[in-house]
Scaffold this motif. Structure first.
Motif, mmCIF file in Angstrom:
data_model
loop_
_atom_site.group_PDB
_atom_site.id
_atom_site.type_symbol
_atom_site.label_atom_id
_atom_site.label_comp_id
_atom_site.label_asym_id
_atom_site.label_seq_id
_atom_site.Cartn_x
_atom_site.Cartn_y
_atom_site.Cartn_z
ATOM 1 N N GLY A 281 30.304 35.119 44.193
ATOM 2 C CA GLY A 281 29.750 34.521 42.981
ATOM 3 C C GLY A 281 30.717 34.644 41.816
ATOM 4 N N ALA A 282 31.392 35.800 41.726
ATOM 5 C CA ALA A 282 32.395 35.999 40.669
ATOM 6 C C ALA A 282 33.573 35.040 40.853
ATOM 7 C CB ALA A 282 32.885 37.445 40.683
ATOM 8 N N ALA A 283 33.944 34.767 42.116
ATOM 9 C CA ALA A 283 35.029 33.817 42.386
ATOM 10 C C ALA A 283 34.645 32.411 41.923
ATOM 11 C CB ALA A 283 35.364 33.813 43.866
ATOM 12 N N LEU A 284 33.389 32.037 42.144
ATOM 13 C CA LEU A 284 32.913 30.727 41.702
ATOM 14 C C LEU A 284 32.858 30.665 40.181
ATOM 15 C CD1 LEU A 284 32.075 28.069 42.923
ATOM 16 C CD2 LEU A 284 29.736 28.933 43.143
ATOM 17 N N PHE A 285 32.449 31.761 39.549
ATOM 18 C CA PHE A 285 32.464 31.848 38.088
ATOM 19 C C PHE A 285 33.900 31.718 37.556
ATOM 20 C CE2 PHE A 285 28.165 33.970 37.834
ATOM 21 C CZ PHE A 285 27.611 33.040 36.960
ATOM 22 N N LEU A 286 34.859 32.279 38.279
ATOM 23 C CA LEU A 286 36.257 32.192 37.849
ATOM 24 C C LEU A 286 36.715 30.741 37.779
ATOM 25 C CD1 LEU A 286 39.074 33.260 37.168
ATOM 26 C CD2 LEU A 286 39.445 33.709 39.598
ATOM 27 N N LEU A 287 36.345 29.941 38.789
ATOM 28 C CA LEU A 287 36.719 28.529 38.786
ATOM 29 C C LEU A 287 36.081 27.791 37.609
ATOM 30 C CD1 LEU A 287 36.474 27.790 42.605
ATOM 31 C CD2 LEU A 287 38.560 27.821 41.235
ATOM 32 N N LEU A 288 34.813 28.120 37.325
ATOM 33 C CA LEU A 288 34.145 27.490 36.188
ATOM 34 C C LEU A 288 34.780 27.935 34.874
ATOM 35 C CD1 LEU A 288 31.841 25.677 35.235
ATOM 36 C CD2 LEU A 288 30.337 27.677 35.252
ATOM 37 N N TYR A 289 35.090 29.210 34.774
ATOM 38 C CA TYR A 289 35.740 29.766 33.577
ATOM 39 C C TYR A 289 37.102 29.107 33.332
ATOM 40 C CZ TYR A 289 38.975 33.286 31.573
ATOM 41 O OH TYR A 289 39.978 33.932 30.889
#
Length: 555
Positions: free
Chosen positions: A329-337
């Motif tokens: 989930g943090a990896a997906l947040f990184l892409l959004l960020y």
């Protein structure tokens, strides 16, 4: 399906052999979709997700018809289609296949770290010529430092996920070592945004305090303003210009893939109407191909429909990241960020990571199983193949262009010309192809042909690089009238561009206007650019010689 995903991921290596990454992405997507439609049953996400993705593709397809340069538009459309295909493939892959794809992505990231290490020590003998770093930028074969840093950052979080799932102590130690290597790769690239995200994520894992995270982010921004203002102010000006571009074209935008060709024109209007802005932001006029923000990018190119879809897409990714949780989930947040300050969906690597993680986020209980009808295979496979062939056709033009550039470096102008002409036959609207032919004419002293090619290039492309290269060729061909016109335009957009000042000073001497020449030269010597350039020293030397020779009236 797994082989298709792996094949698509492998595209990050093919730059070294002049095979465009897009070509491999297209082939991988086509292979995966073909295998998918051969199954008896197909799992689909919620109807709302299907309708959203179908609407987005229809919007891109309709807007592509209004684009001034079809190549950019259709490439972006094919990106989106391949992304949707890979998303569907990932949903239908087994957990074992998904995990294998994650491991493969981490392996690619580690290999990129090795290539970056070779680039950092300038180990030319171990690298193909296209991988030698330019101006200290470490890119591996990904082609962009931000995209490479994103691959490494996402891979670190995937490694953490794999480490938590592993029951072997030895495997956990090896995975920890891999994560450390990836982290040092990010430090070598110098991606401050990726480092900030990983640091704040580490803090969040130990103490879940929004106040602490906000304080850390604000402190980082303040430090950036103090020690690296160009990075912050450059993006701020880029965002303001993108917003102006949207305000001037709110309904349909400037056209899909047309951001770069409209950027400098928008900057010109900005500076003309608000001279104070030019004085403050003039040194931060970016050489850019996108808005470095997903909302502004879509709004500028596609107007209100694009802004609406980008907001919905971000909400969709945000919710999926929340549902996924943990390191993935943090990896997906990184892409959004990263999409907030750079455009990640234009990178094949980031697009594949996004689709893979979104596939992981889908709850199997929410998926709908439908039977694959034979008519689908009969209709969809040929249609998808036709689209991929169109993209492949454009990729072949890029292959010829890259090979032609290598021939120029090797001094083989005849071979280079054949490749550039072959590329133009495939993609006649690409500006840099005409600029490349103009350069060959410049080397051969064919000024008439060179001037014609430059006019053709400027008609199709209006990037800062196109203007600079054109001006330099005119200048060194002693066609000073054309060179002066372009240099003055560049200087208006980029008031601290010392090269334009130096060239205009030399042109003024040729016209006998020594007062103007000395004035420009003195300005060069007095100016301390807020964004230094490698050519500044040479420009200062030219200015010093001009002042010494002409300031006292010596002719």
């Amino acid at each position: 399906m797994l082989s298709g995903i792996i094949l698509a991921f492998s595209g990050v290596f093919y730059q070294a052999y002049y095979i465009p990454k897009l070509l491999v992405l297209f082939i991988g997507s086509l292979a995966s979709a073909g295998i998918l439609l051969q199954q008896e049953e197909l799992r689909l996400p919620a109807r709302s997700t299907v309708l959203f993705l179908a609407g987005y593709l229809l919007m891109l397809a309709s807007m592509a018809g209004f684009s001034g340069e079809p190549r950019h538009a259709y490439i972006q459309l094919l990106y989106a289609i391949c992304g949707c295909a890979m998303y569907l493939v990932t949903i239908n892959a087994s957990d074992c296949q998904k995990t294998t794809a994650l491991k493969f992505a981490c392996g690619i990231a580690l290999i990129q770290c090795c290539l970056t290490t070779l680039q950092s020590v300038n180990a030319v003998s171990f690298l193909p010529s296209v991988l030698i770093p330019v101006e200290g930028r470490l890119t591996g074969t990904v082609g962009n430092p931000e995209f490479l840093a994103t691959l490494l950052g996402v891979s670190i979080l995937i490694v953490f996920h794999l480490r938590d799932k592993s029951k072997s102590e030895k495997v956990q130690i090896w995975l920890a070592a891999g994560a450390a290597a990836l982290f040092f790769g990010i430090l070598a690239i110098g991606s401050k945004g990726t480092f900030l995200y990983l640091a704040l994520y580490g803090v969040w894992r130990f103490k879940r305090s929004f106040k602490l995270i906000a304080a850390g982010a604000m402190t980082f921004v303040l430090l950036m303003l103090l020690f690296s203002p160009a990075s912050v102010l450059g993006r701020v000006f880029l965002w303001l210009t993108s917003l102006r571009m949207f305000i001037m074209n709110p309904v349909t935008g400037v056209g899909l893939g047309q951001f770069e060709n409209n950027y400098l024109q928008t900057v010109h209007g900005f500076f003309s109407s608000m001279p104070a802005v030019a004085g403050y932001f003039g040194s931060y006029t970016s050489l850019t191909q996108d808005a470095h923000n997903i909302f502004l990018q879509q709004a500028a190119e596609l107007g209100l429909p694009g802004l609406g879809f980008s907001l919905l897409f971000s909400i969709f990714v945000f919710r999926r990241a929340q549902a996924l949780g943990g390191h993935l989930g943090a990896a997906l947040f990184l892409l959004l960020y990263k999409s907030m300050y750079t455009v990640m969906l234009n990178s094949p690597t980031s697009l594949l990571l996004l689709t893979l993680l979104l596939g992981f986020s889908e709850n199997l209980g929410r998926l709908r199983s439908i039977k694959v009808k034979p008519i689908w295979t009969t209709v969809l496979i040929p249609a998808f193949s036709a689209l991929i062939l169109a993209g492949t056709h454009l990729c072949i033009a890029d292959y010829h262009y890259q090979r032609g550039l290598k021939a120029v470096m090797m001094g083989n102008s005849a071979t280079a010309k054949k490749d550039f002409v072959a590329a133009i036959e495939i993609d006649p609207e690409r500006a840099d192809l005409y600029l490349a032919l103009a350069y060959l004419d410049f080397l051969a002293g064919n000024t008439d042909e060179m001037s014609l090619r430059i006019q053709q290039a400027l008609k199709r492309g209006k990037s800062m690089d196109t203007y600079k290269i054109s001006a330099h060729m005119f200048f060194y061909s002693r066609i000073y009238g054309n060179a002066e016109r372009i240099y003055r335009y560049i200087l208006f957009l980029f008031p601290e561009h010392l090269t334009s000042m130096a060239k205009l000073s030399v042109i003024a001497i040729g016209k006998g206007d020594y007062t103007q020449a000395v004035s420009l030269a003195e300005k060069i010597l007095a100016l301390k650019p807020r964004r230094p350039n490698a050519s500044d020293i040479r420009n200062a030397q030219i200015a010093s010689e001009i002042v010494h020779k002409y300031a006292g009236g010596i002719k």
